[in-house]
Design a protein around this motif. Structure first.
Motif: not given
Length: 470
Positions: A274-287, A323-324, A331-335
């Motif tokens: 689950n991507q939401d389980w991953e630690e956010e980075t300074p560049l993370t816009v959404s998960q 992904r960004n 810019i976030p986009y869905e993969n």
């Protein structure tokens, strides 16, 4: 010592790029002239070799019956030591073996060991005159490091499952000495760069699965033509490798998949991410907060005990993640990716000296939101399919105690469908690159998605004869 003389005839052609007959004939003659006195280790389905000498009170002991058995071997194999006390098993499937030495009037010695793909295992034994009821059983360790001059490391599935590491081929290979996953491209799933071995460029390695080359034709990295739970062992050789392999200056990776056995066995696995389980980075816009399962299943067993085994496996993945684009726009986009892998394998022993092996692999892969990075906008995204198929047939036969013949034919098909711009219009279909923004790509996908699908297929034919002088 047993001296091996090997003669390899090797021919390969890329579909659509056939060599002229005259050139092929010249290359074949050169191969016959040059590839002599090479160990019988590589091309074709990788097997191992067991050899050694039996002595008694410092003297060679002829006439000793040597028998090998293994859960990975159909039936048993037997040979007799020569006048010099030497013995040889030139082509053994990788696995754990029990080796028994017997001679009337002498103690029986039993040795347990492991034979790895494309490796030679030396085993010298000393027999003593038997007492009334004496026998000797020697329990050996399962060596993961090559015992010969070749620098090679083997990781079995059992070992990998006990380690806190990933199970892909690149993640396993990265554990071996002399390997660095720091090449120029990066795997979005594992986070590892391209594999480099012994300091050579990342495209100068050879990846082989069941004897078939699985290198991607352009950049030289391994295709995902495997199912993790179907892999039996992975051997990485980084130095002192036989030139018989060809097509590498770095290292050689041999992957062996399971073959079934005399007992039915299988496995089922579900891996959750689950991507939401991953630690956010300074560049993370959404998960994306979606639990994604990856299902794997295997099944193997006998059709005819000690004569015909089967093995099948499958893997199913449906993944969605955010992904960004490059950091300049972020810019976030869905993969979204849907991938299914299938594998089948048959192993047949025609006689104790002649075996046939057939294998088939298929990957159905569709991906929305794919990009040739770095990109700066969503107009650079594509929806594509990348189907793959691989099949091979292998024959191994021994004639007498000295001649080993191996032949293998394989075909691999890999196609890009829709992997690029949806238009050839000079405006809508033109890629723009911002040199001042880290060569970021924008306005249109990089390649042509409406042109003829790009095919990166190949076929291989390998015929090898090895004669061992005693």
């Amino acid at each position: 010592m047993t001296i091996a003389t090997s003669l390899l005839f090797w021919m390969e052609s890329w579909k659509g790029k056939e060599l002229p007959m005259r050139v092929r004939s010249v290359l074949l003659c050169l191969a016959c002239a040059l590839l002599v006195a090479l160990p019988a280790l590589s091309q074709g389905n990788p097997t191992g070799k067991l050899s050694g000498r039996v002595t008694s009170e410092g003297e060679s002991l002829p006439g000793v019956t040597v028998t090998v058995t293994s859960p990975n071997l159909q039936g048993s194999r037997t040979t007799t030591t020569s006048g010099n006390g030497d013995y040889l098993f030139p082509s053994l499937p990788p696995g754990e073996y029990t080796v028994t030495f017997e001679l009337e009037g002498m103690e029986t010695v039993t040795q347990n060991l492991r034979v790895s793909a494309a490796q030679t295992v030396p085993l010298d034994v000393t027999l003593s005159v038997a007492g009334l009821t004496e026998s000797i059983v020697v329990t050996g360790t399962l060596e993961a490091i090559s015992q010969g001059t070749q620098a090679a490391t083997t990781y079995t599935k059992t070992l990998v499952d006990s380690l806190p590491v990933g199970r892909t081929i690149n993640e396993i290979v990265s554990l071996a000495p002399g390997v660095q996953p720091n090449g120029p491209t990066k795997d979005s799933t594992t986070g590892l760069g391209s594999i480099t071995i012994s300091g050579a460029p990342s495209f100068e390695n050879l990846f082989v699965i069941n004897g078939v080359v699985m290198n991607e034709n352009v950049r030289g990295q391994a295709f995902d033509l495997f199912i993790e739970d179907a892999v039996q062992e992975t051997t990485t050789a980084s130095a002192a490798i036989s030139a018989e392999y060809g097509r590498f200056t770095g290292g050689v990776v041999n992957v062996i998949t399971k073959s079934g056995g005399n007992d039915f066995s299988g496995s089922a696995r579900a891996s959750l991410t689950n991507q939401d389980w991953e630690e956010e980075t300074p560049l993370t816009v959404s998960q994306t907060n979606e639990t994604v399962p990856t299902y794997e299943a295997t099944l193997g067993g006998p059709v005819l005990r000690d004569r015909l085994w089967f093995f099948v496996a499958g893997r199913d993945l449906e993944r969605s993640e955010t992904r960004n684009t490059a950091s300049q726009t972020n810019i976030p986009y869905e993969n979204v990716r849907e991938q299914r892998r299938y594998e089948g394998k048959l192993t047949a022993t025609l006689t104790p000296r002649h075996t046939l092996l057939g294998s088939y692999s298929e990957i159905d892969d569709a991906e929305a939101g794919n990009a040739f990075t770095p990109i700066l906008d969503r107009d650079s995204l594509v929806t594509r399919e990348t189907p793959q198929e691989l099949w091979s047939v292998n024959y191994t036969g021994t004639f007498g105690d000295n001649l080993l013949l191996t032949a293998q034919y394989s075909e691999r098909e890999f196609t890009f469908i829709g992997s690029g711009a949806k238009s050839t219009d000079r405006i809508d279909g033109t890629l723009l690159i911002a040199r001042a923004l880290g060569n970021g790509r924008y306005h249109s996908p990089t390649f042509c998605g409406v042109c003829t699908p790009e095919q990166r297929d190949n076929e291989n034919l390998v015929v090898k004869g090895s004669y061992f002088l005693s």
